[in-house]
Design a protein around this motif. Sequence first.
Motif, PDB file in Angstrom:
ATOM      1  N   GLN A   1      49.230   1.521   5.334  1.00  0.00           N
ATOM      2  CA  GLN A   1      48.593   2.632   6.095  1.00  0.00           C
ATOM      3  C   GLN A   1      49.646   3.453   6.590  1.00  0.00           C
ATOM      4  OE1 GLN A   1      45.784   3.954   5.183  1.00  0.00           O
ATOM      5  NE2 GLN A   1      45.738   2.393   3.552  1.00  0.00           N
ATOM      6  N   THR A   2      50.470   2.669   7.681  1.00  0.00           N
ATOM      7  CA  THR A   2      51.380   3.332   8.508  1.00  0.00           C
ATOM      8  C   THR A   2      52.383   4.156   7.551  1.00  0.00           C
ATOM      9  OG1 THR A   2      51.062   1.718  10.093  1.00  0.00           O
ATOM     10  CG2 THR A   2      52.989   3.005  10.353  1.00  0.00           C
ATOM     11  N   THR A   3      52.873   3.414   6.724  1.00  0.00           N
ATOM     12  CA  THR A   3      53.743   4.046   5.727  1.00  0.00           C
ATOM     13  C   THR A   3      53.245   5.282   5.199  1.00  0.00           C
ATOM     14  OG1 THR A   3      54.996   2.140   5.568  1.00  0.00           O
ATOM     15  CG2 THR A   3      55.402   3.803   3.858  1.00  0.00           C
ATOM     16  N   ILE A   4      52.120   5.279   4.741  1.00  0.00           N
ATOM     17  CA  ILE A   4      51.339   6.660   4.262  1.00  0.00           C
ATOM     18  C   ILE A   4      51.352   7.547   5.136  1.00  0.00           C
ATOM     19  CG2 ILE A   4      49.111   7.464   3.065  1.00  0.00           C
ATOM     20  CD1 ILE A   4      48.813   4.500   1.855  1.00  0.00           C
TER      21      ILE A   4
ATOM     22  N   GLU B   1      55.114   2.182  -3.235  1.00  0.00           N
ATOM     23  CA  GLU B   1      55.002   3.597  -3.932  1.00  0.00           C
ATOM     24  C   GLU B   1      55.105   4.529  -2.528  1.00  0.00           C
ATOM     25  OE1 GLU B   1      54.907   5.188  -6.834  1.00  0.00           O
ATOM     26  OE2 GLU B   1      55.568   3.303  -7.339  1.00  0.00           O
ATOM     27  N   ALA B   2      54.218   4.096  -1.591  1.00  0.00           N
ATOM     28  CA  ALA B   2      54.187   4.607  -0.205  1.00  0.00           C
ATOM     29  C   ALA B   2      55.696   4.882   0.245  1.00  0.00           C
ATOM     30  CB  ALA B   2      53.361   4.153   0.680  1.00  0.00           C
ATOM     31  N   ASP B   3      56.474   3.744   0.356  1.00  0.00           N
ATOM     32  CA  ASP B   3      57.693   3.558   0.809  1.00  0.00           C
ATOM     33  C   ASP B   3      58.644   4.519   0.090  1.00  0.00           C
ATOM     34  OD1 ASP B   3      59.616   2.354   2.852  1.00  0.00           O
ATOM     35  OD2 ASP B   3      60.628   1.531   1.025  1.00  0.00           O
ATOM     36  N   LYS B   4      58.563   4.613  -1.248  1.00  0.00           N
ATOM     37  CA  LYS B   4      59.195   5.377  -2.149  1.00  0.00           C
ATOM     38  C   LYS B   4      59.113   6.891  -1.795  1.00  0.00           C
ATOM     39  CE  LYS B   4      59.786   6.113  -7.178  1.00  0.00           C
ATOM     40  NZ  LYS B   4      59.335   5.600  -8.454  1.00  0.00           N
ATOM     41  N   GLU B   5      57.782   7.146  -1.466  1.00  0.00           N
ATOM     42  CA  GLU B   5      57.365   8.584  -1.438  1.00  0.00           C
ATOM     43  C   GLU B   5      57.915   8.983   0.125  1.00  0.00           C
ATOM     44  OE1 GLU B   5      53.491  11.443  -0.510  1.00  0.00           O
ATOM     45  OE2 GLU B   5      53.105   9.626  -1.579  1.00  0.00           O
ATOM     46  N   LEU B   6      57.841   8.029   1.001  1.00  0.00           N
ATOM     47  CA  LEU B   6      58.244   8.276   2.398  1.00  0.00           C
ATOM     48  C   LEU B   6      59.945   8.466   2.275  1.00  0.00           C
ATOM     49  CD1 LEU B   6      57.723   6.564   5.879  1.00  0.00           C
ATOM     50  CD2 LEU B   6      59.891   6.494   4.813  1.00  0.00           C
ATOM     51  N   ASN B   7      60.682   7.839   1.678  1.00  0.00           N
ATOM     52  CA  ASN B   7      62.166   8.016   1.397  1.00  0.00           C
ATOM     53  C   ASN B   7      62.146   9.348   0.773  1.00  0.00           C
ATOM     54  OD1 ASN B   7      62.860   5.729   2.778  1.00  0.00           O
ATOM     55  ND2 ASN B   7      62.436   4.681   0.924  1.00  0.00           N
ATOM     56  N   ALA B   8      61.668   9.876  -0.222  1.00  0.00           N
ATOM     57  CA  ALA B   8      61.776  10.925  -0.751  1.00  0.00           C
ATOM     58  C   ALA B   8      61.445  12.029   0.162  1.00  0.00           C
ATOM     59  CB  ALA B   8      61.133  11.249  -2.179  1.00  0.00           C
ATOM     60  N   ASN B   9      60.523  11.969   0.838  1.00  0.00           N
ATOM     61  CA  ASN B   9      60.117  13.150   1.759  1.00  0.00           C
ATOM     62  C   ASN B   9      61.275  13.073   3.026  1.00  0.00           C
ATOM     63  OD1 ASN B   9      57.989  13.522   0.368  1.00  0.00           O
ATOM     64  ND2 ASN B   9      56.323  12.643   1.980  1.00  0.00           N
TER      65      ASN B   9
ATOM     66  N   PHE C   1      53.319  12.921   7.243  1.00  0.00           N
ATOM     67  CA  PHE C   1      53.767  13.614   8.307  1.00  0.00           C
ATOM     68  C   PHE C   1      55.197  14.353   7.887  1.00  0.00           C
ATOM     69  CE2 PHE C   1      57.076  13.659  11.604  1.00  0.00           C
ATOM     70  CZ  PHE C   1      56.558  14.363  12.654  1.00  0.00           C
ATOM     71  N   LEU C   2      56.005  13.367   7.026  1.00  0.00           N
ATOM     72  CA  LEU C   2      57.241  14.359   6.695  1.00  0.00           C
ATOM     73  C   LEU C   2      56.942  15.154   5.736  1.00  0.00           C
ATOM     74  CD1 LEU C   2      59.381  10.732   6.298  1.00  0.00           C
ATOM     75  CD2 LEU C   2      59.468  12.762   8.201  1.00  0.00           C
ATOM     76  N   GLN C   3      55.834  14.846   4.813  1.00  0.00           N
ATOM     77  CA  GLN C   3      55.808  16.111   3.805  1.00  0.00           C
ATOM     78  C   GLN C   3      55.300  17.387   4.650  1.00  0.00           C
ATOM     79  OE1 GLN C   3      56.133  16.032   0.385  1.00  0.00           O
ATOM     80  NE2 GLN C   3      55.370  18.187   0.651  1.00  0.00           N
ATOM     81  N   ASP C   4      54.344  17.283   5.683  1.00  0.00           N
ATOM     82  CA  ASP C   4      53.849  18.291   6.354  1.00  0.00           C
ATOM     83  C   ASP C   4      55.182  19.127   6.865  1.00  0.00           C
ATOM     84  OD1 ASP C   4      51.385  17.625   5.459  1.00  0.00           O
ATOM     85  OD2 ASP C   4      50.873  16.761   7.622  1.00  0.00           O
TER      86      ASP C   4
END
Length: 123
Positions: free
Chosen positions: A97-100, A41-49, A105-108
């Motif tokens: 944790q690193t991915t979250i 889920e964190a990886d999915k969010e990272l890719n979307a951001n 960071f990307l969301q910011d």
Amino acid sequence: MKKIMLAVLLCASASAFANSACDTPRNDFDGLYCLNKVYQEADKELNANYKTLAARLDANGKQSLKAGQLAWIDKRNKTCSKRESSGFYVNLDCATQTTIERAQFLQDRVRECVSAGCQNSKL
């Protein structure tokens, strides 16, 4: 129709099992399974951001974003995994944790782009 209903029931049962197993993991493998779900889920969010941010950047910003992402991947891999003669090991908690943190960071940066304009120097 019966096959479809059976498949739906099996999927629902597997999902219910996964959720209950993650509430109280019985062993390390249950814990690994659950942590892997969080990582995915964190990886999915990272890719979307990443995709959202890239769409807002100019060419130089996109280049900086890509370079920063590649550097982040390299650092994550060096920090959260190792290769030994007996095998390849990944600390999934570290990777999660690193991915979250990177997704945040990307969301910011996306929020900055929306509110004050994109600042390539922060990528």
